[in-house]
Design a protein around this motif. Structure first.
Motif, mmCIF file in Angstrom:
data_model
loop_
_atom_site.group_PDB
_atom_site.id
_atom_site.type_symbol
_atom_site.label_atom_id
_atom_site.label_comp_id
_atom_site.label_asym_id
_atom_site.label_seq_id
_atom_site.Cartn_x
_atom_site.Cartn_y
_atom_site.Cartn_z
ATOM 1 N N LYS A 1 -5.337 6.459 3.773
ATOM 2 C CA LYS A 1 -5.099 5.361 2.811
ATOM 3 C C LYS A 1 -5.226 5.888 1.397
ATOM 4 N N ALA B 1 3.800 -1.392 2.931
ATOM 5 C CA ALA B 1 2.494 -0.949 3.422
ATOM 6 C C ALA B 1 1.477 -2.086 3.354
ATOM 7 N N GLN B 2 0.502 -2.030 4.231
ATOM 8 C CA GLN B 2 -0.590 -2.989 4.200
ATOM 9 C C GLN B 2 -1.504 -2.689 2.997
ATOM 10 N N THR B 3 -2.075 -3.723 2.433
ATOM 11 C CA THR B 3 -3.018 -3.547 1.324
ATOM 12 C C THR B 3 -4.309 -4.284 1.648
ATOM 13 N N SER B 4 -5.385 -3.850 1.017
ATOM 14 C CA SER B 4 -6.671 -4.547 1.184
ATOM 15 C C SER B 4 -7.448 -4.468 -0.117
ATOM 16 N N ASN C 1 -2.467 1.199 2.259
ATOM 17 C CA ASN C 1 -2.459 2.057 3.450
ATOM 18 C C ASN C 1 -1.387 3.134 3.341
ATOM 19 N N GLY D 1 -5.351 6.570 9.954
ATOM 20 C CA GLY D 1 -6.297 5.877 9.078
ATOM 21 C C GLY D 1 -6.213 6.309 7.618
#
Length: 415
Positions: A37, A67-70, A81, A35
């Motif tokens: 980030k 990488a994933q982003t939000s 992430n 988890g």
């Protein structure tokens, strides 16, 4: 944010007086294990300086790092992430700026993104407001898919005397010419942020504090004493010739005369051993040697190189030099531009002091009422980004109100 947190948009330009600046990207690692980030606390501020939505550089990081982003745009929270070093993300930001911000022709960041449709094909273009060139981006980059799905918000242009929106087109208000004056400060902006409310609350009794007292300035730096020193300095400079000619060269060039002047002032201002008059004469002669003593950009350089967070005490010390170099409205606006950069970028903690700063300059006859009033009601991207320009002008409201009321009182006395 301290001045150490401000960098050139083009970090390859080693020039403190480079016009285009942005906050230094910061990071914060959160979470553990799978988890973990990387949060980018000031992504919104960085993106604002680039006139791009903060989602674009964040997504660019994700594309480059796999990488994933939000994003939580409402709370200005932008996340990549995984654990990523701040220096690595700054290097990637340089890549984003090169590929999606800088004009391919002149390398100026004063661009907006435009999507051009030709049949079923869509291209993303950088429209440069500095040189007028339109240059395409590399459509093979993964970020282009995201941009096409989340296109730049285009704001309709229009003349607005009491408008509530920015008179700009493109991304994040990036459609203004770098030297253009934008629309007046909007009535819609009256939903003051907390900082403005605080400034207004602290300055509501400004009429009772319009004279800068000896306690604030000390006896030998009162406006009267400074004006006498100005006259003495002007006498010392009487024999110095002033060259004619329009502004030449760019203040963005590390080898420009403006950069040379700024570096000389910064290196010399602490070595005059208390003889301020001799230092100011030398500074003027340095500008003359560089052939820029009459140019308004020199006023901007002097303001940037001389003023610090102790600006209220420095104005009377250095006022004589500005009295000698300010010869037109353009020069006065350059001085105001220097103040914008000082309190808007280098020392934001000074924002509540803007009314006193303007008062000090006004009392020394360095600023005229009409020039300050016009400046205070017109947001401009000439010296800072638009949002910073707005914040500084909001902070100036108590002084502008005092000017207006003082003018009204004068009119009443004449009747």
């Amino acid at each position: 944010m301290a001045s150490a947190g401000i960098v050139n948009i083009r970090r390859d330009v080693d020039d403190k007086f480079y016009r285009y600046r942005m906050p230094l990207l910061t990071t914060k690692i959160e979470g553990k294990g799978n988890g973990i980030k990387t949060v980018i606390p000031n992504m919104a501020d960085v993106a604002r300086a680039l006139s791009r939505p903060p989602t674009y550089p964040t997504k660019f990081f994700g594309c480059e790092l796999g990488a994933q982003t939000s994003f939580d745009e409402k709370n200005e929270r932008y996340i990549v992430n995984g654990a990523h070093d701040a220096n690595r993300l700054r290097e990637l930001l340089d890549g984003f700026i090169d590929k999606f911000v800088l004009c391919k022709s002149c390398k100026n960041p004063e661009t907006e993104l435009i999507i051009l449709k030709q049949g079923r094909t869509e291209d993303i273009i950088r429209d440069c407001k500095a040189c007028g060139e339109r240059t395409g981006v590399d459509m093979r980059h993964k970020l282009t898919t995201f941009i096409l799905k989340n296109p730049p918000v285009k704001i309709k242009k229009g003349k607005k005397k009491t408008g509530t929106g920015d008179a700009a087109a493109g991304v994040g208000g990036g459609g203004d010419s770098p030297d253009a004056e934008a629309s007046p400060v909007e009535n819609g902006a009256e939903s003051d942020d907390e900082l403005t409310k605080k400034i207004k609350a602290e300055a509501k009794d400004l009429n009772d504090d319009t004279t800068l007292t000896k306690e604030e300035w000390s006896a030998d730096t009162s406006p009267e004493a400074v004006k006498q020193r100005i006259k003495a300095l002007e006498g010392g400079l009487a024999g110095v010739s002033i060259a004619n000619g329009e502004d030449e060269g760019s203040d963005d060039d590390a080898n420009s005369p403006y950069s040379q002047l700024g570096k000389w002032v910064e290196e010399s201002k602490d070595s005059h051993e208390g003889d301020t008059k001799a230092f100011l004469v030398a500074a003027y002669k340095k500008a003359e040697e560089l052939g820029i003593e009459k140019k308004h950009k020199s006023v901007l350089v002097f303001a940037q190189a001389l003023f610090t967070d102790d600006v209220l005490n420095e104005i009377p010390q250095y006022g004589a030099l500005f009295a000698k170099t300010i010869t037109s409205e353009k020069h006065q606006k350059a001085l105001l531009g220097g103040i914008e950069r000082l309190v808007g970028l280098s020392h934001p903690d000074l924002l509540p002091a803007v009314p006193k700063i303007l008062m000090a300059l006004y009392q020394l006859d360095l600023l005229e009422e009409e020039v300050v009033t016009q400046w205070g009601t017109h947001v401009s991207k000439k010296y800072t980004d638009k949002e910073t320009s707005k914040r500084v002008r909001k902070a100036s409201e108590p002084f502008l109100k005092w000017l207006e009321e003082a003018d009204d009182d004068s009119d009443d006395d004449e009747q």
